[in-house]
Design a protein around this motif. Sequence first.
Motif, PDB file in Angstrom:
ATOM      1  N   VAL A  45       0.841  -1.204   0.000  1.00 41.93           N
ATOM      2  CA  VAL A  45       0.000   0.000   0.000  1.00 41.93           C
ATOM      3  C   VAL A  45       0.877   1.254   0.000  1.00 41.93           C
ATOM      4  O   VAL A  45       0.582   2.219  -0.701  1.00 41.93           O
ATOM      5  N   ARG A  46       1.969   1.225   0.757  1.00 39.69           N
ATOM      6  CA  ARG A  46       2.890   2.371   0.775  1.00 39.69           C
ATOM      7  C   ARG A  46       3.392   2.663  -0.637  1.00 39.69           C
ATOM      8  O   ARG A  46       3.391   3.812  -1.090  1.00 39.69           O
ATOM      9  N   LEU A  83      -2.686   0.232  13.008  1.00 39.96           N
ATOM     10  CA  LEU A  83      -3.825   1.066  12.619  1.00 39.96           C
ATOM     11  C   LEU A  83      -3.384   2.471  12.235  1.00 39.96           C
ATOM     12  O   LEU A  83      -3.894   3.052  11.279  1.00 39.96           O
ATOM     13  N   LYS A  84      -2.414   3.005  12.963  1.00 40.67           N
ATOM     14  CA  LYS A  84      -1.878   4.339  12.665  1.00 40.67           C
ATOM     15  C   LYS A  84      -1.255   4.356  11.262  1.00 40.67           C
ATOM     16  O   LYS A  84      -1.462   5.298  10.492  1.00 40.67           O
ATOM     17  N   VAL A  85      -0.517   3.314  10.927  1.00 41.83           N
ATOM     18  CA  VAL A  85       0.107   3.218   9.604  1.00 41.83           C
ATOM     19  C   VAL A  85      -0.957   3.174   8.520  1.00 41.83           C
ATOM     20  O   VAL A  85      -0.889   3.913   7.527  1.00 41.83           O
ATOM     21  N   ALA A  91      -5.989   3.622   4.185  1.00 46.85           N
ATOM     22  CA  ALA A  91      -6.430   2.273   3.828  1.00 46.85           C
ATOM     23  C   ALA A  91      -7.226   1.699   4.997  1.00 46.85           C
ATOM     24  O   ALA A  91      -6.857   1.892   6.156  1.00 46.85           O
ATOM     25  N   ASN A  92      -8.312   1.014   4.700  1.00 45.14           N
ATOM     26  CA  ASN A  92      -9.113   0.371   5.730  1.00 45.14           C
ATOM     27  C   ASN A  92      -8.514  -0.971   6.107  1.00 45.14           C
ATOM     28  O   ASN A  92      -8.036  -1.706   5.248  1.00 45.14           O
ATOM     29  N   VAL A  93      -8.558  -1.276   7.384  1.00 45.22           N
ATOM     30  CA  VAL A  93      -8.080  -2.555   7.888  1.00 45.22           C
ATOM     31  C   VAL A  93      -9.239  -3.225   8.600  1.00 45.22           C
ATOM     32  O   VAL A  93      -9.953  -2.590   9.372  1.00 45.22           O
TER      33      VAL A  93
END
Length: 107
Positions: A45-46, A83-85, A91-93
């Motif tokens: 994602v990054r 979650l912070k990342v 992006a949803n986790v």
Amino acid sequence: MSSSIKFKSLDQLKDRDIGKIGSAARDKYEFDLQVDILGEMIKSVRKERQLTQEQLGNLIGVQKSQISKLERNTKNVTIETVLKVFRALRANVKFSVEILEADFRTA
């Protein structure tokens, strides 16, 4: 002369070589696999967001080296950090919890 090759499924091989589902060795293997996948997802994602490790680190207030470690090994990371990342990556986790039947009186 007939050659009979017996193929095994991945689950059968894991049962044989790692242990049956529910065994300590199999649970550890499955957990480690999920953790490795989480690090790869962060990296993917990054990169999709065209961010360097340094840029992502700046977004969440950590050094580039911490992002590198996170992408390689998320075992010692808190859920809060993960979650912070993903929030920084927009992006949803989704986490799922499986509740097993247990008799807590004997635990």
